[in-house]
Design a protein around this motif. Sequence first.
Motif, PDB file in Angstrom:
ATOM      1  N   LEU A  74       0.829  -1.210   0.000  1.00  0.00           N
ATOM      2  CA  LEU A  74       0.000   0.000   0.000  1.00  0.00           C
ATOM      3  C   LEU A  74       0.862   1.258   0.000  1.00  0.00           C
ATOM      4  CD1 LEU A  74      -2.743  -1.117   2.526  1.00  0.00           C
ATOM      5  CD2 LEU A  74      -3.082  -0.640   0.086  1.00  0.00           C
ATOM      6  N   ARG A  75       1.981   1.191   0.682  1.00  0.00           N
ATOM      7  CA  ARG A  75       2.866   2.346   0.785  1.00  0.00           C
ATOM      8  C   ARG A  75       3.673   2.546  -0.495  1.00  0.00           C
ATOM      9  NH1 ARG A  75       5.704   0.515   4.473  1.00  0.00           N
ATOM     10  NH2 ARG A  75       4.474   1.160   6.243  1.00  0.00           N
ATOM     11  N   GLN A  76       4.091   1.469  -1.121  1.00  0.00           N
ATOM     12  CA  GLN A  76       5.058   1.587  -2.204  1.00  0.00           C
ATOM     13  C   GLN A  76       4.497   1.361  -3.608  1.00  0.00           C
ATOM     14  OE1 GLN A  76       8.256  -1.017  -1.028  1.00  0.00           O
ATOM     15  NE2 GLN A  76       9.006   0.432   0.476  1.00  0.00           N
ATOM     16  N   THR A  77       3.221   1.032  -3.723  1.00  0.00           N
ATOM     17  CA  THR A  77       2.624   0.847  -5.042  1.00  0.00           C
ATOM     18  C   THR A  77       1.316   1.618  -5.113  1.00  0.00           C
ATOM     19  OG1 THR A  77       1.241  -1.083  -4.530  1.00  0.00           O
ATOM     20  CG2 THR A  77       3.541  -1.514  -5.115  1.00  0.00           C
ATOM     21  N   ASP A  78       0.783   1.719  -6.316  1.00  0.00           N
ATOM     22  CA  ASP A  78      -0.531   2.349  -6.477  1.00  0.00           C
ATOM     23  C   ASP A  78      -1.585   1.301  -6.839  1.00  0.00           C
ATOM     24  OD1 ASP A  78       0.350   1.780  -9.004  1.00  0.00           O
ATOM     25  OD2 ASP A  78      -0.090   3.764  -9.836  1.00  0.00           O
ATOM     26  N   ARG A  79      -1.312   0.045  -6.537  1.00  0.00           N
ATOM     27  CA  ARG A  79      -2.256  -1.042  -6.814  1.00  0.00           C
ATOM     28  C   ARG A  79      -3.533  -0.831  -6.005  1.00  0.00           C
ATOM     29  NH1 ARG A  79      -0.777  -5.442  -9.318  1.00  0.00           N
ATOM     30  NH2 ARG A  79      -2.071  -6.809  -8.071  1.00  0.00           N
ATOM     31  N   ALA A  80      -4.650  -1.251  -6.572  1.00  0.00           N
ATOM     32  CA  ALA A  80      -5.936  -1.145  -5.880  1.00  0.00           C
ATOM     33  C   ALA A  80      -5.899  -1.968  -4.592  1.00  0.00           C
ATOM     34  CB  ALA A  80      -7.052  -1.651  -6.794  1.00  0.00           C
ATOM     35  N   VAL A  81      -6.635  -1.516  -3.593  1.00  0.00           N
ATOM     36  CA  VAL A  81      -6.677  -2.216  -2.304  1.00  0.00           C
ATOM     37  C   VAL A  81      -7.136  -3.657  -2.502  1.00  0.00           C
ATOM     38  CG1 VAL A  81      -7.789  -2.279  -0.041  1.00  0.00           C
ATOM     39  CG2 VAL A  81      -6.992  -0.104  -0.967  1.00  0.00           C
ATOM     40  N   THR A  82      -8.095  -3.876  -3.377  1.00  0.00           N
ATOM     41  CA  THR A  82      -8.562  -5.241  -3.645  1.00  0.00           C
ATOM     42  C   THR A  82      -7.434  -6.114  -4.184  1.00  0.00           C
ATOM     43  OG1 THR A  82     -10.752  -4.375  -4.147  1.00  0.00           O
ATOM     44  CG2 THR A  82     -10.286  -6.596  -4.900  1.00  0.00           C
ATOM     45  N   ASP A  83      -6.652  -5.574  -5.105  1.00  0.00           N
ATOM     46  CA  ASP A  83      -5.527  -6.336  -5.655  1.00  0.00           C
ATOM     47  C   ASP A  83      -4.492  -6.649  -4.580  1.00  0.00           C
ATOM     48  OD1 ASP A  83      -6.694  -6.314  -8.155  1.00  0.00           O
ATOM     49  OD2 ASP A  83      -5.555  -4.553  -8.833  1.00  0.00           O
ATOM     50  N   VAL A  84      -4.224  -5.676  -3.713  1.00  0.00           N
ATOM     51  CA  VAL A  84      -3.277  -5.901  -2.613  1.00  0.00           C
ATOM     52  C   VAL A  84      -3.791  -7.014  -1.712  1.00  0.00           C
ATOM     53  CG1 VAL A  84      -2.260  -4.876  -0.534  1.00  0.00           C
ATOM     54  CG2 VAL A  84      -2.303  -3.576  -2.680  1.00  0.00           C
ATOM     55  N   ALA A  85      -5.078  -6.994  -1.405  1.00  0.00           N
ATOM     56  CA  ALA A  85      -5.672  -8.032  -0.545  1.00  0.00           C
ATOM     57  C   ALA A  85      -5.443  -9.415  -1.146  1.00  0.00           C
ATOM     58  CB  ALA A  85      -7.161  -7.773  -0.356  1.00  0.00           C
ATOM     59  N   TRP A  86      -5.687  -9.552  -2.435  1.00  0.00           N
ATOM     60  CA  TRP A  86      -5.494 -10.853  -3.084  1.00  0.00           C
ATOM     61  C   TRP A  86      -4.023 -11.204  -3.195  1.00  0.00           C
ATOM     62  CZ3 TRP A  86      -9.744  -8.837  -6.621  1.00  0.00           C
ATOM     63  CH2 TRP A  86     -10.983  -9.265  -6.152  1.00  0.00           C
ATOM     64  N   ASP A  87      -3.178 -10.214  -3.444  1.00  0.00           N
ATOM     65  CA  ASP A  87      -1.736 -10.467  -3.559  1.00  0.00           C
ATOM     66  C   ASP A  87      -1.138 -11.045  -2.283  1.00  0.00           C
ATOM     67  OD1 ASP A  87      -1.762  -9.501  -6.137  1.00  0.00           O
ATOM     68  OD2 ASP A  87      -0.821  -7.578  -5.645  1.00  0.00           O
ATOM     69  N   VAL A  88      -1.673 -10.659  -1.129  1.00  0.00           N
ATOM     70  CA  VAL A  88      -1.101 -11.119   0.137  1.00  0.00           C
ATOM     71  C   VAL A  88      -1.826 -12.335   0.713  1.00  0.00           C
ATOM     72  CG1 VAL A  88      -0.155  -8.857   0.695  1.00  0.00           C
ATOM     73  CG2 VAL A  88      -2.411  -9.485   1.576  1.00  0.00           C
ATOM     74  N   GLY A  89      -2.827 -12.851  -0.026  1.00  0.00           N
ATOM     75  CA  GLY A  89      -3.427 -14.109   0.400  1.00  0.00           C
ATOM     76  C   GLY A  89      -4.818 -14.051   0.980  1.00  0.00           C
ATOM     77  N   PHE A  90      -5.453 -12.887   1.005  1.00  0.00           N
ATOM     78  CA  PHE A  90      -6.833 -12.814   1.488  1.00  0.00           C
ATOM     79  C   PHE A  90      -7.774 -13.127   0.328  1.00  0.00           C
ATOM     80  CE2 PHE A  90      -4.775 -10.459   4.842  1.00  0.00           C
ATOM     81  CZ  PHE A  90      -5.494 -10.818   5.969  1.00  0.00           C
ATOM     82  N   ALA A  91      -8.821 -13.898   0.588  1.00  0.00           N
ATOM     83  CA  ALA A  91      -9.779 -14.266  -0.452  1.00  0.00           C
ATOM     84  C   ALA A  91     -10.967 -13.310  -0.490  1.00  0.00           C
ATOM     85  CB  ALA A  91     -10.274 -15.695  -0.215  1.00  0.00           C
ATOM     86  N   SER A  92     -11.061 -12.429   0.494  1.00  0.00           N
ATOM     87  CA  SER A  92     -12.197 -11.524   0.591  1.00  0.00           C
ATOM     88  C   SER A  92     -11.713 -10.133   0.974  1.00  0.00           C
ATOM     89  CB  SER A  92     -13.170 -12.046   1.658  1.00  0.00           C
ATOM     90  OG  SER A  92     -13.979 -11.028   2.168  1.00  0.00           O
ATOM     91  N   LEU A  93     -12.201  -9.114   0.257  1.00  0.00           N
ATOM     92  CA  LEU A  93     -11.836  -7.742   0.582  1.00  0.00           C
ATOM     93  C   LEU A  93     -12.359  -7.357   1.962  1.00  0.00           C
ATOM     94  CD1 LEU A  93     -10.573  -5.046  -0.190  1.00  0.00           C
ATOM     95  CD2 LEU A  93     -12.734  -4.448  -1.323  1.00  0.00           C
ATOM     96  N   GLY A  94     -13.549  -7.828   2.315  1.00  0.00           N
ATOM     97  CA  GLY A  94     -14.116  -7.527   3.631  1.00  0.00           C
ATOM     98  C   GLY A  94     -13.263  -8.083   4.764  1.00  0.00           C
TER      99      GLY A  94
END
Length: 150
Positions: A74-94
């Motif tokens: 989140l600090r070093q990229t402009d990727r969407a929060v949803t994409d970050v969530a999936w990138d780190v292993g969460f299956a749900s944005l909530g």
Amino acid sequence: MTVDLSAQEDTNRRMLRARDEMDRRYAEPLDVPHLAAIAHLSPSQFGRVFRSVYGETPHRYLQRRRVERAMTLLRQTDRAVTDVAWDVGFASLGTFSRTFSAIVGCSPTEFRAQHEPVHVPSCFIAAWTRPRTGAPTTAVSEKRRGSDAD
């Protein structure tokens, strides 16, 4: 040359192997039976021993590890929060947002707004911003505590 380990040292080494697996594969689905097999323990025994060694459950450790990585993204990229969530292993944005807020104290979007990119090695940032429970400790405070006990 064979080195005999105490039972506690052997347990700690096996738990470290399982934790290292969690650190390496944090973005992948991991289950307790797989981690317990790495530590040569039953799944129920693994959960109890992990908590006694590391002070938190395996699930909570993995969540915290994922959130630490998300903080960096989140600090070093402009990727969407949803994409970050999936990138780190969460299956749900909530689930990601709820877990992130519980650990960090603000939502992922608020965190990104408050923390602009920093040009410092990521290992220093990770150590400095690592979510911690309880009172923060430093080498100095640990030495003071040790001298108080004397």
